[in-house]
Enzyme design. Structure first.
Site, PDB file in Angstrom:
ATOM      1  N   GLU A  16      -2.661   1.477 -17.559  1.00  0.00           N
ATOM      2  CA  GLU A  16      -2.230   0.294 -18.295  1.00  0.00           C
ATOM      3  C   GLU A  16      -3.335  -0.195 -19.207  1.00  0.00           C
ATOM      4  OE1 GLU A  16       0.583  -2.331 -16.951  1.00  0.00           O
ATOM      5  OE2 GLU A  16       0.264  -1.886 -14.843  1.00  0.00           O
ATOM      6  N   LYS A  73       4.336  -7.405  -9.233  1.00  0.00           N
ATOM      7  CA  LYS A  73       3.577  -8.402  -9.988  1.00  0.00           C
ATOM      8  C   LYS A  73       2.988  -9.436  -9.035  1.00  0.00           C
ATOM      9  CE  LYS A  73       4.112 -10.732 -14.459  1.00  0.00           C
ATOM     10  NZ  LYS A  73       3.042 -10.084 -15.211  1.00  0.00           N
TER      11      LYS A  73
HETATM   12  C1  LIG Z   1      -0.176  -5.551 -15.637  1.00  0.00           C
HETATM   13  C2  LIG Z   1       0.959  -5.756 -16.563  1.00  0.00           C
HETATM   14  N1  LIG Z   1       1.531  -4.673 -17.131  1.00  0.00           N
HETATM   15  C3  LIG Z   1       2.569  -4.790 -17.987  1.00  0.00           C
HETATM   16  C4  LIG Z   1       3.097  -6.026 -18.322  1.00  0.00           C
HETATM   17  C5  LIG Z   1       4.244  -6.121 -19.257  1.00  0.00           C
HETATM   18  O1  LIG Z   1       5.424  -6.374 -18.542  1.00  0.00           O
HETATM   19  P1  LIG Z   1       6.639  -7.110 -19.229  1.00  0.00           P
HETATM   20  O2  LIG Z   1       7.051  -6.278 -20.400  1.00  0.00           O
HETATM   21  O3  LIG Z   1       7.698  -7.148 -18.185  1.00  0.00           O
HETATM   22  O4  LIG Z   1       6.162  -8.451 -19.655  1.00  0.00           O
HETATM   23  C6  LIG Z   1       2.541  -7.177 -17.753  1.00  0.00           C
HETATM   24  C7  LIG Z   1       3.064  -8.517 -18.077  1.00  0.00           C
HETATM   25  O5  LIG Z   1       4.006  -8.943 -17.469  1.00  0.00           O
HETATM   26  C8  LIG Z   1       1.453  -7.044 -16.853  1.00  0.00           C
HETATM   27  O6  LIG Z   1       0.893  -8.128 -16.292  1.00  0.00           O
END
Ligand SMILES: Cc1ncc(COP(=O)(O)O)c(C=O)c1O
Length: 337
Positions: free
Chosen positions: A219, A183
């Protein structure tokens, strides 16, 4: 908080009372520092400003039906933060440091935790970056980890509403051996332009395909993707997808519900076979999708404007755990107070 209309909150920054910080200087971490200062004094040549040596996390604390405050899967966010730090060659804080900072931020900002029943929650934003001044591209020796929070509104006001998304092959979010699975800010910078294009076309977000072949689903905006068919919960397996903690939780709940879980490549054409599909993430839990428009092939996939039965049950089961309405059988919540 008197005078705060919790039900009208959106997803915006609001100043709270305190944030928590750790500094990494001269090869070691400082003790936790607690401050009400919203600003950071930084050298103009700091590595995060020039080379994007930056990462972050997002998680929520919920006021439950029993009045208790629960942080959802904070250790998972701490682990993911560590993997992002490793990928950027930043100093790696311990799980304990990160979890303690999150707990401290929730406790110190208690008056900003939205009451039960408003659908609002306290969003926590850990953010970390390299602060070493220099000009060359190299790992940062010094870093700052800040954890702050902001109350945010219910994602869906007046019931879950499905979204419409586009498939756009013009720009990719993350390369196969790039940083898609961590991230880091750079992934989001790369996605801004395609996101804007989707908005201008009247869609909520972009469905990203694999950057090598543009054949498989990756995604959906800042969400993972899942599809439901034939009693199965199917979600992309790829080295450039962020391992979503919501998706991980939904996979477990799907198994609890007797669904089969498949993590594998999903070719674009398979979209026509799903009974339900959606995005999942901390912000919304589940954002059902009712339409996907492929800009290049002009193909449209539709799923109906009603939320699917399976998606709704998954959503309800997860929120019931977060708000303390159902037993936390998987030990996902940390009760803060
Ligand atoms: C690119 C991306 N994919 C997926 C997610 C979902 O992840 P999470 O369920 O850990 O919030 C997020 C948000 O955090 C994201 O920024």
């Amino acid at each position: 908080m008197e005078n705060l209309d919790w039900t009208s909150l959106g997803f915006n920054y609001m100043k709270t009372d305190f944030n928590v910080r750790y500094e990494f200087i001269d090869g070691k971490w400082s003790d936790m520092q607690i401050t009400s200062d919203e600003y950071i004094k930084m050298h103009m040549s700091a590595s995060c400003l020039h080379y994007g040596i930056e990462l972050f996390e997002g998680l929520k604390a919920f006021r439950g039906v029993d009045g208790k405050v629960r942080l959802f899967r904070v250790e998972e966010n701490a682990k993911r933060l560590r993997s992002s730090a490793e990928r950027l060659c930043l100093p790696v804080p311990t799980i304990e440091m990160i979890v303690n900072a999150c707990i401290e931020v929730v406790k110190r900002n208690e008056r900003f935790i939205p009451p039960y029943g408003t659908g609002a929650s306290l969003y926590l934003r850990p953010v970390m970056f390299g602060t070493t001044a220099g000009l060359g591209v190299k790992p940062a020796k010094d870093a700052l980890l800040v954890v702050y929070c902001s109350p945010v509104g219910a994602y869906f006001k007046g019931g879950i509403k499905p979204m419409e998304v586009i498939i756009d092959r013009e720009q990719d979010r993350a390369a196969p051996r790039g940083t898609g699975d961590v991230k880091v800010g750079g992934n989001y910078a790369a996605s801004i332009m395609s996101g804007e294009k989707a908005h201008q076309m009247g869609y909520s977000s972009v469905m990203y395909l694999d950057a090598a072949e543009h054949k498989y689903i990756e995604e959906c905006g800042a969400c993972n993707f899942f599809g439901i068919k034939d009693g199965k919960y199917i979600t992309p397996k790829s080295q450039s997808v962020l391992p979503s903690i919501t998706n991980k939780s939904l996979r477990q709940l799907a198994k609890d519900m007797g669904l089969e879980v498949e993590e594998r490549r999903i070719p674009v054409e398979e979209l026509s076979t799903f009974e339900e599909c959606g995005g999942c993430g901390t912000a919304a839990v589940i954002s059902p999708i009712d339409k996907i428009y492929d800009v290049d092939t002009k193909e449209t996939y539709t799923y109906g404007s009603e939320v699917g039965k399976v998606s709704l049950e998954l959503y309800t089961r997860l929120q019931d755990i977060q708000y303390g309405r159902a037993e936390d059988t998987h030990n996902w919540c940390t009760i803060v107070m």
